[in-house]
Scaffold this active site. Structure first.
Site, PDB file in Angstrom:
ATOM      1  N   GLU A 180     122.250  27.878  11.307  1.00 31.97           N
ATOM      2  CA  GLU A 180     122.256  26.937  12.467  1.00 31.97           C
ATOM      3  C   GLU A 180     120.953  26.376  12.321  1.00 31.97           C
ATOM      4  O   GLU A 180     119.968  26.777  11.655  1.00 31.97           O
ATOM      5  CB  GLU A 180     122.447  27.686  13.781  1.00 31.97           C
ATOM      6  N   ASP A 227     117.950  26.995  22.535  1.00 32.45           N
ATOM      7  CA  ASP A 227     117.215  26.049  21.249  1.00 32.45           C
ATOM      8  C   ASP A 227     116.279  25.106  21.959  1.00 32.45           C
ATOM      9  O   ASP A 227     116.610  24.382  22.634  1.00 32.45           O
ATOM     10  CB  ASP A 227     118.008  25.724  20.555  1.00 32.45           C
TER      11      ASP A 227
HETATM   12  C1  FRU Z   1     121.833  28.018  17.963  1.00 34.22           C
HETATM   13  C2  FRU Z   1     123.149  27.257  18.473  1.00 34.22           C
HETATM   14  C3  FRU Z   1     123.354  26.138  17.746  1.00 34.22           C
HETATM   15  C4  FRU Z   1     124.029  25.424  18.761  1.00 34.22           C
HETATM   16  C5  FRU Z   1     123.390  25.764  20.268  1.00 34.22           C
HETATM   17  C6  FRU Z   1     124.441  25.792  21.172  1.00 34.22           C
HETATM   18  O1  FRU Z   1     121.230  29.028  18.797  1.00 34.22           O
HETATM   19  O2  FRU Z   1     124.032  28.410  18.335  1.00 34.22           O
HETATM   20  O3  FRU Z   1     123.781  26.315  16.677  1.00 34.22           O
HETATM   21  O4  FRU Z   1     124.062  23.863  18.628  1.00 34.22           O
HETATM   22  O5  FRU Z   1     122.847  27.031  19.911  1.00 34.22           O
HETATM   23  O6  FRU Z   1     123.904  26.009  22.381  1.00 34.22           O
END
Ligand code: FRU
Length: 494
Positions: free
Chosen positions: A195, A19
């Site tokens: 998320e 992300d």
């Molecule tokens: C989304 C996610 C988020 C988390 C991160 C962990 O892709 O699962 O919810 O903060 O990636 O790397």
């Protein structure tokens, strides 16, 4: 040789990225932090990588900003400029940058919200000694997106209760002490965890009206399979988000996955999209980008020594449609600085356009293409890119069925994971026989904006080196191409 290395999309030199995080604009720099594993090319040891750019297009890599430490990984989150120094972390009369992230304790998997501050334009960070700032002892509580809410003069945090398909809003005066304000959800698509939520206000063009958009990324179960994102349009009063009725599709109208929610991208590779904070009011744009991959196969993509890239940045807006107020996205205008050689077609039918492409050797793996054509009343038509003898990524429309699509089933290497191959569709209300496609090709990705950003598809592809062609197809070779421009695009790394 790195055959699939994006030349104008952000990618880390090596190792794993997911992300985008902490996107904030400050003193002429767009910051891009990102979920990064400094130690390998699969997910793990999550930390914040860092890069800056004057234009969201050309990036300078910077050292790791927030490393994993003391059994706490640094999960996704946001950053803001604390203009009024409400946190007290400012120095020498200058506002601090505040990063707000989820701490993930590896020993018990509990997720809590933390802050860190920087007094040197994001180059170095200090974690707040009073962390966590919110801890509800949950293993599914993450991805805080913070903004200043001027009307109520306080900070608002939008954060997800992932497994419950809920978004929570918290308020604060100082970014340290937070109070729960309200919750939204479950609503819309709930087939996966929620998320990386985002909340922003946008103007309705041509009116004084505004709406708030709540964007919620979801994995799995999104429109193209696996990871994707939906949004709700509505009102936010500083405490509560209320979705407009026509932005939540009632279960009885959910005929297909693509009609079950409002998706902001119908391709398989646009995830965890969040927008930049503190873009100056004089600019006024809402800008975002997403992780150009999918949790279904992100750990298996055939690239080395890095994994993943970000999408191109997009300018987000609203448009009033017959169905309600909808999100539209276009590539940021800064992308035009990459244009190199220009090919302009004077107009003609499909076979004339194809002859012209051949004659002028219009091909490549870094291309931008804008085409406007008249769709026939039946059959499919569109354009094939990264085309070789036996491979192509097919972009098209089917007017009769009211669909736009991207088909990567024959795009090249689709076998590295059983969930990679696919045909992706989006509803395309037909108002006009004219269809516009705006396409960006870059080594291992194809992004398509349909009808001025009404629909977007983001897809990874792994073609053979020889597959560089462009070709139009359609049920009638007499189909009219009314406008066609192609540019080769420069690399941002040279
Ligand atoms: C989304 C996610 C988020 C988390 C991160 C962990 O892709 O699962 O919810 O903060 O990636 O790397």
């Amino acid at each position: 040789m790195e055959p699939f290395r994006p030349q104008y999309h952000f990618s880390p030199a090596k190792n794993w990225m997911n992300d985008p995080n902490g996107m904030v604009f400050y003193e002429g720099e767009y910051h891009l932090f990102y979920q990064y594993n400094p130690a390998g090319d699969k997910w793990g040891h999550m930390s914040w990588g860092h890069a800056v750019s004057p234009d969201m297009v050309h990036w300078t890599h910077l050292p790791l900003a927030l490393p994993e430490a003391d059994n706490v990984m640094i999960f996704s989150g946001s950053a803001v400029v604390d203009w009024k120094n409400s946190s007290g972390f400012g120095k020498d009369g200058k506002p601090p940058l505040i990063a707000v992230y989820t701490g993930f304790r590896t020993t018990d998997r509990v997720q809590f919200q933390c802050i860190a501050y920087s007094n040197d334009k994001g180059r170095t960070w200090t974690k707040y000694s009073g962390n966590p700032v919110i801890d509800i002892n949950s293993t599914d509580f993450r991805d805080p997106k913070v903004q200043w809410h001027e009307a109520t003069r306080r900070w608002i945090m939008t954060v997800s209760l992932s497994a419950e398909h809920k978004v929570r809003f918290y308020g604060s005066d100082n970014l340290k002490a937070w109070t729960l304000l309200s919750e939204f959800g479950p609503a819309g698509a709930t087939g996966g965890v929620w998320e990386c939520p985002d909340l922003f206000e946008l103007a309705l063009p041509g009116t004084n009206d505004k709406r708030w958009v709540l964007a919620v990324n979801m994995n799995p179960g999104s429109v193209a399979g696996g990871s994707g994102g939906q949004y709700f349009v509505g009102h936010f009063d500083g405490t509560r988000f209320v979705a407009d009725r026509d932005s939540v599709i009632p279960p009885t109208s959910r005929r297909s996955p693509s009609a079950s929610a409002l998706w902001f991208d119908y391709g398989p590779d646009y995830y965890a999209a969040v927008s930049w904070s503190d873009v100056p009011a004089s600019d006024g744009r809402r800008l975002w980008l997403g992780w150009m991959s999918n949790w279904d196969y992100g750990g298996d993509v055939p690239t080395s020594p890095w994994r993943s890239a970000m999408s191109i940045p997009r300018d987000v807006g609203l448009r009033r449609t017959a169905d309600g107020i909808r999100l539209v996205q276009k590539p940021v205008r800064e992308m035009e600085s990459l244009r190199d050689r220009h090919f302009a077609f004077k107009g003609g039918d499909l076979s004339e356009a194809n002859a012209w492409l051949k004659e002028r050797h219009v091909e490549g793996d870094q291309l931008e293409l804008m085409v406007e054509f008249e769709a026939q009343s039946s059959g499919t038509e569109g354009v094939k890119v990264v085309k070789g003898d036996r491979e192509a990524t097919v972009i098209g429309v089917d007017r009769q069925r009211g669909q736009a699509f991207v088909d990567r089933r024959q795009s090249g290497n689709v076998r590295f994971h059983r969930k990679f191959s696919g045909l992706y569709e989006a509803p395309l209300p037909v108002r006009d026989v004219r269809v516009k496609l705006h396409v960006f090709v870059d080594a291992s990705s194809v992004e398509v904006f349909v009808n001025d950003g009404e629909r977007v598809f983001t897809s990874l592809v792994f073609p053979s080196a020889a597959s560089r062609g462009v070709e139009f197809f359609g049920s009638a070779t007499s189909s009219k191409i009314t406008a066609l421009d192609v540019w080769t695009l420069k690399s941002i790394w040279r």
